[in-house]
Design a protein around this motif. Structure first.
Motif, mmCIF file in Angstrom:
data_model
loop_
_atom_site.group_PDB
_atom_site.id
_atom_site.type_symbol
_atom_site.label_atom_id
_atom_site.label_comp_id
_atom_site.label_asym_id
_atom_site.label_seq_id
_atom_site.Cartn_x
_atom_site.Cartn_y
_atom_site.Cartn_z
ATOM 1 N N VAL A 153 -10.033 11.836 1.660
ATOM 2 C CA VAL A 153 -9.646 10.785 2.599
ATOM 3 C C VAL A 153 -8.573 9.930 1.931
ATOM 4 C CG1 VAL A 153 -10.378 8.772 3.944
ATOM 5 C CG2 VAL A 153 -11.938 10.714 3.647
ATOM 6 N N VAL A 154 -7.478 9.699 2.638
ATOM 7 C CA VAL A 154 -6.392 8.848 2.157
ATOM 8 C C VAL A 154 -6.278 7.644 3.080
ATOM 9 C CG1 VAL A 154 -3.939 8.697 1.595
ATOM 10 C CG2 VAL A 154 -5.147 10.878 1.317
ATOM 11 N N ALA A 155 -6.247 6.444 2.518
ATOM 12 C CA ALA A 155 -6.057 5.217 3.299
ATOM 13 C C ALA A 155 -4.752 4.557 2.860
ATOM 14 C CB ALA A 155 -7.223 4.259 3.095
ATOM 15 N N ASP A 156 -3.916 4.227 3.842
ATOM 16 C CA ASP A 156 -2.605 3.648 3.558
ATOM 17 C C ASP A 156 -2.655 2.122 3.631
ATOM 18 O OD1 ASP A 156 0.136 3.655 2.987
ATOM 19 O OD2 ASP A 156 0.692 3.731 5.100
ATOM 20 N N ASN A 157 -1.579 1.485 3.126
ATOM 21 C CA ASN A 157 -1.403 0.020 3.163
ATOM 22 C C ASN A 157 -2.452 -0.736 2.351
ATOM 23 O OD1 ASN A 157 -0.359 0.606 6.425
ATOM 24 N ND2 ASN A 157 0.980 -0.356 4.928
ATOM 25 N N ILE A 158 -2.798 -0.193 1.210
ATOM 26 C CA ILE A 158 -3.781 -0.847 0.345
ATOM 27 C C ILE A 158 -3.154 -2.013 -0.418
ATOM 28 C CG2 ILE A 158 -5.329 -0.493 -1.627
ATOM 29 C CD1 ILE A 158 -6.214 0.826 1.029
ATOM 30 N N ALA A 159 -1.864 -1.956 -0.669
ATOM 31 C CA ALA A 159 -1.228 -2.997 -1.473
ATOM 32 C C ALA A 159 -0.087 -3.715 -0.772
ATOM 33 C CB ALA A 159 -0.704 -2.395 -2.786
ATOM 34 N N ARG A 160 0.408 -3.167 0.334
ATOM 35 C CA ARG A 160 1.510 -3.790 1.053
ATOM 36 C C ARG A 160 1.305 -3.585 2.547
ATOM 37 N NH1 ARG A 160 6.840 -1.160 -0.739
ATOM 38 N NH2 ARG A 160 7.853 -2.998 0.115
ATOM 39 N N GLY A 161 2.067 -4.347 3.337
ATOM 40 C CA GLY A 161 1.958 -4.219 4.781
ATOM 41 C C GLY A 161 1.448 -5.510 5.395
ATOM 42 N N PRO A 162 0.710 -5.418 6.485
ATOM 43 C CA PRO A 162 0.252 -6.630 7.185
ATOM 44 C C PRO A 162 -0.987 -7.241 6.536
ATOM 45 C CG PRO A 162 -0.516 -4.700 8.349
ATOM 46 C CD PRO A 162 0.326 -4.186 7.199
ATOM 47 N N ILE A 163 -0.920 -7.437 5.224
ATOM 48 C CA ILE A 163 -2.063 -7.952 4.469
ATOM 49 C C ILE A 163 -1.580 -9.000 3.468
ATOM 50 C CG2 ILE A 163 -3.417 -5.819 4.683
ATOM 51 C CD1 ILE A 163 -2.514 -5.129 1.812
ATOM 52 N N ASP A 201 -21.410 6.492 -3.604
ATOM 53 C CA ASP A 201 -21.607 7.593 -4.540
ATOM 54 C C ASP A 201 -21.181 8.945 -3.975
ATOM 55 O OD1 ASP A 201 -22.625 5.873 -6.455
ATOM 56 O OD2 ASP A 201 -24.712 6.184 -5.845
ATOM 57 N N ALA A 202 -20.923 9.011 -2.669
ATOM 58 C CA ALA A 202 -20.530 10.279 -2.068
ATOM 59 C C ALA A 202 -19.080 10.628 -2.362
ATOM 60 C CB ALA A 202 -20.748 10.242 -0.555
ATOM 61 N N VAL A 203 -18.297 9.644 -2.819
ATOM 62 C CA VAL A 203 -16.876 9.886 -3.077
ATOM 63 C C VAL A 203 -16.466 9.279 -4.408
ATOM 64 C CG1 VAL A 203 -16.240 9.985 -0.633
ATOM 65 C CG2 VAL A 203 -16.174 7.786 -1.827
ATOM 66 N N GLU A 204 -15.372 9.799 -4.941
ATOM 67 C CA GLU A 204 -14.679 9.180 -6.068
ATOM 68 C C GLU A 204 -13.317 8.731 -5.576
ATOM 69 O OE1 GLU A 204 -16.658 11.747 -9.761
ATOM 70 O OE2 GLU A 204 -14.601 12.177 -9.114
ATOM 71 N N THR A 205 -12.902 7.536 -5.972
ATOM 72 C CA THR A 205 -11.700 6.925 -5.399
ATOM 73 C C THR A 205 -10.741 6.453 -6.477
ATOM 74 O OG1 THR A 205 -12.920 6.196 -3.432
ATOM 75 C CG2 THR A 205 -10.857 5.045 -3.918
ATOM 76 N N ALA A 206 -9.461 6.666 -6.224
ATOM 77 C CA ALA A 206 -8.403 6.122 -7.077
ATOM 78 C C ALA A 206 -7.363 5.467 -6.185
ATOM 79 C CB ALA A 206 -7.753 7.218 -7.915
ATOM 80 N N ILE A 207 -6.818 4.337 -6.652
ATOM 81 C CA ILE A 207 -5.738 3.650 -5.940
ATOM 82 C C ILE A 207 -4.414 4.053 -6.586
ATOM 83 C CG2 ILE A 207 -4.833 1.435 -5.155
ATOM 84 C CD1 ILE A 207 -7.674 2.025 -4.173
ATOM 85 N N ALA A 215 -5.262 4.587 -1.125
ATOM 86 C CA ALA A 215 -6.546 4.855 -1.761
ATOM 87 C C ALA A 215 -6.894 6.303 -1.461
ATOM 88 C CB ALA A 215 -7.620 3.924 -1.220
ATOM 89 N N VAL A 216 -7.133 7.088 -2.504
ATOM 90 C CA VAL A 216 -7.458 8.505 -2.359
ATOM 91 C C VAL A 216 -8.912 8.702 -2.786
ATOM 92 C CG1 VAL A 216 -6.893 10.858 -3.042
ATOM 93 C CG2 VAL A 216 -5.070 9.151 -2.820
ATOM 94 N N SER A 217 -9.719 9.172 -1.843
ATOM 95 C CA SER A 217 -11.144 9.396 -2.097
ATOM 96 C C SER A 217 -11.469 10.860 -1.859
ATOM 97 C CB SER A 217 -12.009 8.538 -1.167
ATOM 98 O OG SER A 217 -11.692 7.169 -1.264
ATOM 99 N N THR A 218 -12.172 11.479 -2.793
ATOM 100 C CA THR A 218 -12.590 12.862 -2.625
ATOM 101 C C THR A 218 -14.111 12.942 -2.601
ATOM 102 O OG1 THR A 218 -12.368 15.127 -3.467
ATOM 103 C CG2 THR A 218 -12.569 13.399 -5.110
ATOM 104 N N ARG A 219 -14.639 13.753 -1.715
ATOM 105 C CA ARG A 219 -16.093 13.859 -1.570
ATOM 106 C C ARG A 219 -16.663 14.659 -2.740
ATOM 107 N NH1 ARG A 219 -20.054 13.814 3.527
ATOM 108 N NH2 ARG A 219 -21.918 13.619 2.232
ATOM 109 N N VAL A 220 -17.626 14.083 -3.430
ATOM 110 C CA VAL A 220 -18.234 14.745 -4.591
ATOM 111 C C VAL A 220 -19.713 14.995 -4.391
ATOM 112 C CG1 VAL A 220 -16.552 13.802 -6.220
ATOM 113 C CG2 VAL A 220 -18.628 12.499 -5.728
ATOM 114 N N GLU A 221 -20.300 14.388 -3.386
ATOM 115 C CA GLU A 221 -21.742 14.534 -3.153
ATOM 116 C C GLU A 221 -22.042 15.907 -2.582
ATOM 117 O OE1 GLU A 221 -23.769 12.471 0.191
ATOM 118 O OE2 GLU A 221 -24.665 11.310 -1.442
#
Length: 221
Positions: A153-163, A201-207, A215-221
């Motif tokens: 799972v990839v989530a965009d706008n973690i550091a910039r944008g309408p925040i 705990d179902a995912v591991e995440t790196a920004i 934010a990139v999360s991969t399912r490990v569970e």
């Protein structure tokens, strides 16, 4: 506040992959419409993730006219399901896909992405979350059961944008409360999303500090 220096941004831009013809046209359209796109440095990561997961199916929460989808296709994805609330943007995406010959690989669903995902069974190899920031966590919770071990799972706008990035830094680094006013709903949404995926705990995440921060999360569970 910016997660990268100006020099760092110039370096990422200079070393990002070149646009294809359709991506160049989309970038011009984005400038014309003042529409935010993920950009080639973050797009390169999407391409890589599609390649690493040997992606067959990708689902996007928020697609505009399909710029991010083209990066997944460049990484070898077989099919991308695009969701877009704006009819004009979705139709422009369909037109571009027909013009450049990849319309058999993308499906544009018009309407609420949270309703669209209910109509699709998993699994999905990669999911992109890039719609209303206040609904990121809802999207993650909805799609997590449709992921297998190793799916992403990839989530965009973690550091910039309408925040308000400074408020996010204060929360993550110093434990200060996230803003809760309606005007700050998008900042609150990003903050709660990052907090939740890091604690799950179902995912591991790196920004990753590419584009507007992903934010990139991969399912490990």
């Amino acid at each position: 506040m910016d997660v990268l220096s100006e020099g760092g941004r110039r370096f990422l831009t200079a070393t990002a992959p070149e646009h294809t013809a359709v991506q160049a046209e989309m970038a011009e359209l984005a400038d014309e419409w003042e529409f935010p796109i993920i950009g080639p440095d973050a797009g390169a990561v999407l391409r890589l993730l599609a390649r690493l997961t040997d992606a067959e199916r990708v689902f996007e929460f928020g697609s505009g006219f399909g710029y991010s989808a083209t990066w997944f296709l460049r990484g070898g994805a077989d099919a991308v399901i695009c969701t877009e609330f704006d009819v004009e943007e979705a139709e422009r995406g369909r037109e571009l896909a027909r013009s450049y010959g990849y319309d058999d690989a993308v499906t544009f669903e018009v309407g609420d992405a949270m309703e669209t995902i209910d109509r699709y069974d998993g699994p999905f190899d990669v999911v992109l979350i890039d719609h209303q920031k206040s609904r990121y966590l809802d999207a993650f919770r909805e799609v997590l059961p449709k992921l297998r071990h190793g799916d992403v799972v990839v989530a965009d706008n973690i550091a910039r944008g309408p925040i308000d990035f400074e408020r996010l830094v204060d929360h993550a680094a110093d434990g200060r409360p996230l803003p809760t006013t309606e005007a700050d709903a998008q900042t609150h949404g990003i903050g709660t999303y990052v907090e939740a995926v890091r604690a799950n705990d179902a995912v591991e995440t790196a920004i990753l500090p590419v584009g507007s921060g992903i934010a990139v999360s991969t399912r490990v569970e």
